[in-house]
Design an enzyme around this catalytic site. Sequence first.
Site, PDB file in Angstrom:
ATOM      1  N   ASP A 195      -6.752   3.019 -16.581  1.00 35.35           N
ATOM      2  CA  ASP A 195      -5.569   3.097 -15.738  1.00 35.35           C
ATOM      3  C   ASP A 195      -4.899   4.441 -15.972  1.00 35.35           C
ATOM      4  OD1 ASP A 195      -3.933   0.815 -14.084  1.00 35.35           O
ATOM      5  OD2 ASP A 195      -2.581   2.360 -14.833  1.00 35.35           O
ATOM      6  N   TYR A 220      -3.883   4.532   4.000  1.00 33.49           N
ATOM      7  CA  TYR A 220      -4.478   3.420   3.254  1.00 33.49           C
ATOM      8  C   TYR A 220      -5.620   2.795   4.043  1.00 33.49           C
ATOM      9  CZ  TYR A 220      -4.880  -1.020   0.772  1.00 33.49           C
ATOM     10  OH  TYR A 220      -5.364  -2.109   0.079  1.00 33.49           O
ATOM     11  N   ASN A 250     -11.566  -0.679  -8.681  1.00 35.15           N
ATOM     12  CA  ASN A 250     -10.432  -1.449  -8.179  1.00 35.15           C
ATOM     13  C   ASN A 250      -9.226  -0.567  -7.834  1.00 35.15           C
ATOM     14  OD1 ASN A 250      -8.437  -3.929  -8.172  1.00 35.15           O
ATOM     15  ND2 ASN A 250      -7.651  -2.502  -9.702  1.00 35.15           N
TER      16      ASN A 250
END
Length: 252
Positions: free
Chosen positions: A38, A162, A91
């Site tokens: 992350d 997006y 992800n």
Amino acid sequence: MGNRLDGKVCIVTGAGSGMGRACAIEMAGQGGRVVVSDVNESAANETTAQIVSTGGDAAAFTCDLRRREEIKALIEFTVAEFGGIDVLHNNAAVHETDLTPHTSIENLPEDIWDFVYEVNLKALWLTIKYAVPYLKNSRKGASIVNVASTGSFVSYPQAGAYCATKGGVLMLTKAAAVDLAKYNIRCNCYCPGAIETPMVQKYYEAAPDKDAIMSVLTGSHLIPRLGRPEEIAKLAASSRPRTAASSQVRHT
């Protein structure tokens, strides 16, 4: 639920919160050895601590996916820590409303478009590119799992960047499946609707008409509610080893 991942080395990007955290926890619970990646160091450490506290095997790595050298370092760290790579779960993603209040097509700043593209699509390609030499050596059934979106097929208000990048994720997955089948690397993606994550919450909060935007978010759901990260995690970790000929795009 058993140990379906049984010692597989798994990378999960964006694993500091939301779906990524749930997927990392689920994969570890199924016997995976998980690298929790992350951009937020404390969030990655928190996910890792949750896994380790329940007896799982995990290591945290802070990675800004806009930086090629950090993606390379993520792959190298994984191999050094666990000896290889068996599963790459891409992800991580951002939404333009995470970055600016000006998200309509005519107002969106170019640097925000670039930011969304670099994280959502270019970084996904780069992680695959740098992981493939190690996935090719997997003896446990190599797999790439990408997160696309219902936004890969239909557009949502104020979400041009997006949706464009998530459409790209779907097609890049298909292209990767074709190119990598010869190495017995399975490539799949799943396309969730609206899930209870910080990203969706921020998108909802930025909307001037919250009732209308919730209707948009859940209108296509057969069960009229937001999905839960834990439900997505069950899907992401559920794929059993198959032949490379079974590579496909998975929809949900």
